[in-house]
Design a protein around this motif. Structure first.
Motif: not given
Length: 165
Positions: A42-54
């Motif tokens: 979940e943390n990795k997915e959130l990081q990926n999602h955060s990177l995509a949003l960034q």
């Protein structure tokens, strides 16, 4: 239900002769590993999602910056165009004023010339009338002389007329 750090902390294992119940500890560790892997995923997915949003945020920030620059350039171009149009309008007005002044001056000069010509023609007409009047009066004087009734054979008036008496 996933484990919380408090659950891990408060977990007590039953005691046996050899220590903790191995099966119970292994089950707990399996549960911890499973929950921990889930959290990592979940943390990795959130990081990926955060990177995509960034990345999207950066993209939109770039678009905003580009639009701002474009608006500034467009505003400057519009201001330049407006200033050039004002200058051109001023030049057109000045040229029109020059042409108007030239036309007025030419018209005044022509008007003066025509006035002078009219005055000259009036003078010439007055002189012509005076000369014509003098000629007509002289002719009338000649007609009023006696002796027109008797012309000699050569078409000459008697000596009286010739003398002008």
């Amino acid at each position: 239900m996933p484990l919380t750090p408090l659950d891990i902390h408060n977990k007590e294992f039953g005691r046996r002769l050899r220590g903790y119940d191995e099966d119970e500890v292994n089950e707990f560790l399996d549960q911890v590993i499973k929950d921990y892997e889930l959290l990592i995923r979940e943390n990795k997915e959130l990081q990926n999602h955060s990177l995509a949003l960034q990345e999207k945020l950066n993209h939109f920030a770039n678009i905003e910056e580009t639009l701002s620059k474009t608006i500034i350039v467009a505003q400057e171009a519009a201001d330049d165009l407006k200033n050039n149009a004002k200058k051109e309008a001023q030049l057109i007005v000045k040229e029109a004023e020059k042409n108007a002044d030239r036309i007025i001056n030419e018209s005044l000069a022509k008007s003066r010339k025509v006035s002078l010509e009219v005055e000259e023609l009036k003078k010439q007409a007055s002189i012509y009338r005076a000369r014509f009047r003098t000629l007509v009066e002289a002719q009338l004087d000649l007609l009023s002389l006696e002796g027109w009734d008797s012309l000699d054979g050569n078409g000459q008036v008697k000596s009286e007329i010739a003398r002008g008496s």
